[in-house]
Design a protein around this motif. Sequence first.
Motif, short mmCIF file in Angstrom:
data_model
loop_
_atom_site.label_atom_id
_atom_site.label_comp_id
_atom_site.label_asym_id
_atom_site.label_seq_id
_atom_site.Cartn_x
_atom_site.Cartn_y
_atom_site.Cartn_z
N SER A 231 1.01 -0.91 -0.17
CA SER A 231 0.36 0.13 0.04
C SER A 231 1.06 1.17 0.39
CB SER A 231 -1.31 0.08 1.24
OG SER A 231 -1.76 -0.98 1.31
N LEU A 232 2.02 0.88 0.98
CA LEU A 232 2.96 2.33 0.62
C LEU A 232 3.28 2.59 -0.75
CD1 LEU A 232 4.02 4.67 2.42
CD2 LEU A 232 6.16 2.94 2.80
N LEU A 233 3.70 1.23 -1.30
CA LEU A 233 3.82 1.07 -2.73
C LEU A 233 3.24 1.89 -3.85
CD1 LEU A 233 6.73 -1.82 -2.79
CD2 LEU A 233 6.81 0.58 -2.67
N VAL A 234 2.38 1.46 -3.06
CA VAL A 234 0.42 2.16 -3.86
C VAL A 234 0.42 3.82 -3.88
CG1 VAL A 234 -1.97 2.14 -3.85
CG2 VAL A 234 -0.85 0.06 -3.68
N PHE A 235 0.59 4.25 -2.80
CA PHE A 235 1.17 5.21 -2.26
C PHE A 235 1.84 6.07 -3.32
CE2 PHE A 235 3.80 8.32 -0.22
CZ PHE A 235 2.76 9.91 0.26
N ALA A 236 3.45 5.74 -2.93
CA ALA A 236 3.99 6.46 -3.78
C ALA A 236 3.75 6.30 -5.37
CB ALA A 236 5.78 5.61 -3.51
N MET A 237 3.00 5.91 -5.92
CA MET A 237 3.06 5.22 -7.04
C MET A 237 1.72 6.19 -7.33
SD MET A 237 0.52 4.19 -9.03
CE MET A 237 -0.13 2.93 -8.68
N LEU A 238 0.93 6.39 -7.25
CA LEU A 238 -0.16 7.39 -6.89
C LEU A 238 0.36 9.01 -6.81
CD1 LEU A 238 -3.52 4.67 -6.55
CD2 LEU A 238 -2.50 6.08 -8.32
N ASN A 239 1.02 9.07 -6.76
CA ASN A 239 1.16 10.19 -5.32
C ASN A 239 2.89 11.17 -5.62
OD1 ASN A 239 -1.03 10.92 -3.64
ND2 ASN A 239 -0.68 8.88 -3.41
N VAL A 240 3.54 9.64 -6.37
CA VAL A 240 5.39 10.66 -6.38
C VAL A 240 5.15 11.50 -7.59
CG1 VAL A 240 5.51 9.49 -8.01
CG2 VAL A 240 7.84 10.21 -7.80
N ASP A 241 3.76 11.87 -8.81
CA ASP A 241 3.95 12.84 -9.63
C ASP A 241 3.44 14.02 -9.10
OD1 ASP A 241 1.60 11.73 -8.74
OD2 ASP A 241 0.21 11.18 -11.21
N TYR A 242 2.35 14.02 -7.93
CA TYR A 242 2.52 15.08 -7.83
C TYR A 242 3.15 15.57 -6.81
CZ TYR A 242 -2.71 13.61 -7.28
OH TYR A 242 -3.93 12.96 -7.43
N ILE A 243 4.32 15.16 -6.58
CA ILE A 243 5.16 15.22 -5.90
C ILE A 243 6.19 15.74 -6.76
CG2 ILE A 243 7.70 14.88 -4.54
CD1 ILE A 243 6.08 13.16 -2.57
N VAL A 244 6.75 15.25 -7.59
CA VAL A 244 7.17 15.59 -9.16
C VAL A 244 6.58 16.65 -9.39
CG1 VAL A 244 8.71 15.40 -10.85
CG2 VAL A 244 8.49 13.68 -9.38
N ALA A 245 5.36 17.24 -9.78
CA ALA A 245 4.78 18.41 -10.33
C ALA A 245 4.84 20.14 -9.40
CB ALA A 245 3.60 17.76 -10.65
N GLY A 246 4.74 19.81 -8.15
CA GLY A 246 5.02 20.57 -6.85
C GLY A 246 6.01 21.02 -6.95
N HIS A 247 7.46 19.99 -6.91
CA HIS A 247 8.51 20.33 -6.81
C HIS A 247 9.11 20.94 -8.39
CE1 HIS A 247 12.41 20.63 -4.37
NE2 HIS A 247 12.90 19.84 -5.39
N LEU A 248 8.13 20.77 -8.98
CA LEU A 248 9.24 21.25 -10.05
C LEU A 248 8.50 22.11 -10.88
CD1 LEU A 248 11.42 17.67 -11.47
CD2 LEU A 248 12.17 19.35 -9.82
N LEU A 249 7.22 22.00 -10.79
CA LEU A 249 6.64 22.88 -11.50
C LEU A 249 5.64 24.38 -10.85
CD1 LEU A 249 5.37 20.27 -14.08
CD2 LEU A 249 7.07 21.39 -13.91
#
Length: 483
Positions: A231-249
């Motif tokens: 489940s933690l990896l599912v979270f990472a899979m579904l939210n790493v895009d938010y992290i990348v978009a927020g941090h970089l964009l």
Amino acid sequence: MTTPDQSTEPTAAPPAEGKVRKALGLSFLNTVTGKLGTLLTGVLLARILAPEDFGAFAVALVALSAVLAVNELGVSLALVRWPGDPRDIAPTVTTISLVSSAVLYAVCWFGAPAFSAALGAPEAAGVVRLLCASVLIDGATAAAAQFVNREFRQGVRLVVDLSNLGLSTGLTVVLALADFGPASLAWGRIVGNALSALLLFRLVSLWPRPGWDRSQARELIKFGLPLAGASLLVFAMLNVDYIVAGHLLGAVALGLYLQAFNLASWPVNMFSTVVRRVSLAAFAQVQHDPRERERALGRFAQLLALTALPVSALLGLLALPIIRTLYGEQWVGAAEALQFLAVLGMARVVGELAYDYLVALGLPGRTLWIQGIWTGGLVVALPIGALADGIRGVAAAHAIVAVVLIVPAYGIAVRRTGVSLRRVLALVVRPVLGCALLCAVVLGVRVLLDQTFVELLVAGLLGLLAYAAVVWPLRNLLRKPGF
């Protein structure tokens, strides 16, 4: 003592004829009503709030998703497939859930400022602290929620979820109009969750009563930890895009991406969620009969393909007119991401069905490996996509990883349980052909019309008619899934 993953113990008798079908019907009614309400609320809020408000709320959602992924350490799922009386282990499950949720909320409270700053929205710290209080409610309701799933009591969930929707929607809109900004979304969710928790306890007649049995706790944690890891990896899979978009964009890009992701998740939320409320228990009750479990997997796959494929196709092909019609011109940038995230949405439907099948068979370790591969692929691909093409690049990278790596990985894992993928895939040929015709019709209309509401209406209607003409022989599947 009987453990949750003993394959030699008898399980509960298969559900009575029509029980799964009735549960699916109630679950579908619940989901359709809830998602339509959520869509209308989202449309209204998009006209009131700015993209940066949704960006701040997205930061809080990422934090909440992280703690919910590991809350109660995955032990509550043991209640669904426990071969004996699940009330025997409910007190121990409740204790683990309450303690873990309290610890996780403390982490959220103290880590909110640093977390928000890392995602490019330091002003979101207060919203993070507020929204993450939901983890405390989740810990208290863990046992009761799984009893609903085990007993196919989707009527209870219907009442609970609709009550939650009504209160949270009303409060959110009122607070948004009163200029509470992103906090309006958090307060609405917290109050709605609290009401739904009280209703759930009352209707299931299972109030949180902590207890402790050391031997039970050891076996439950042994069963649950791989699921919590997955489940933690599912979270990472579904939210790493938010992290990348927020941090970089930045927060504005994150708000646009959030709206696109929410729309692209409709096949998951409308159809996969309906099936998941029933499929895990259904798979668990036939886990020792290879023929019946293959039959169940095939019928669920056929049902999901029939319903989710055309929606995903329309979301991707008509992304711009959909965004413009629903949310207005200030949100049209979200269409760049939606066209690729629609592909991801369908891949998630496939993955979630396979995930539930493997968990029901007592094979959570296989799901853990697959989620690890998924997360690793995204960590590499998403920053490249963001730097190359903004939120469109993030969405495209997400879809490519899912289609190229993860869907085949789940197929291999399922095949190793003795399932014939050829027989399962044969059941979805007609929906796939119908979807291909739908795509051809929509693309033809796009050549003739501008991307406006007229194109959305004409292309959507003609495409669905073409799809219906192909899948018409399967119409009875919606009324009588064969369970």
